[in-house]
Write an enzyme that holds these catalytic residues in place. Structure first.
Site: not given
Length: 210
Positions: A10, A37, A128
């Protein structure tokens, strides 16, 4: 066939992704899958990676057959799953407030390819990839985490470290060289492990892919 490499990143993760992909040799036997992301925003990640990659790079497509020596990036606003030689995409519920997310990719890869999987968790906000990486390890794969001290945003690496005990927490340069070496061997050679379940991780898979 070679290893299945799944990468989560991310914020602060694009440079590490570039470093890992650029290290892969043209003869790489792995298939590489990236969940970054991007949300619903347009993504030029494949174009960016193609500038330094020796391997073809593109967005994964629903129903696309998986080939060795290619890099597949999850497209905007779609979760990417692996299903025994085929990529699946869907617009399912967000996971960890994001779509695409890493956990669906990691869990599906672990279920389909078990000890062939190399999971890598890189810089980013939130958690995540943590459950997914634990699933990779539980199914016999190799679990690698970027050293949180090096990561621009250490939340994702720390979450992965807290969720389980990955095989190694390393600087990206060492992850890149290790993955490149495993690709040259054509196999991941992970140590044998028992197949124990990971609580909550399987719940992110659609019912028809469990």
């Amino acid at each position: 066939m070679g290893p299945i490499v799944v990468i989560a990143a991310s914020a602060g993760g694009l440079t590490p992704i570039k470093q890992i992909v650029a290290a892969l040799p043209a003869s790489c036997s792995a298939s590489v899958f990236i969940a970054w992301h991007t949300g619903s925003h347009p993504s030029i990640v494949p174009e960016i990676l193609s500038m330094t990659s020796r391997l073809p790079v593109g967005h994964g497509e629903d129903g696309q057959h998986i080939e060795a020596g290619r890099v597949y990036v999850a497209p905007p606003d779609k979760h990417m799953y692996l299903d025994h030689g085929v990529i699946r995409l869907d617009h399912g519920a967000k996971v960890h407030f994001t779509r695409p997310a890493a956990d669906p990719l990691f869990v599906s890869a672990a279920k389909a390819y078990r000890e062939r999987v190399i999971g890598i968790d890189l810089s980013g906000y939130g958690g995540d990839g943590a459950d997914g990486l634990a699933t990779v390890k539980a199914r016999g794969g190799l679990a690698l985490v970027q050293d949180p001290e090096e990561a621009e945003q250490p939340s994702m690496p720390w979450a992965a470290l807290m969720a389980d005990h990955p095989d190694a927490s390393l600087p990206v340069a060492e992850i890149a060289s290790r993955v490149a070496a495993l690709c040259c061997k054509g196999e991941a050679d992970p140590p044998p492990r028992s197949d124990h379940g990971v609580a909550g991780a399987s719940s992110i898979l659609p019912a028809n892919r469990s």
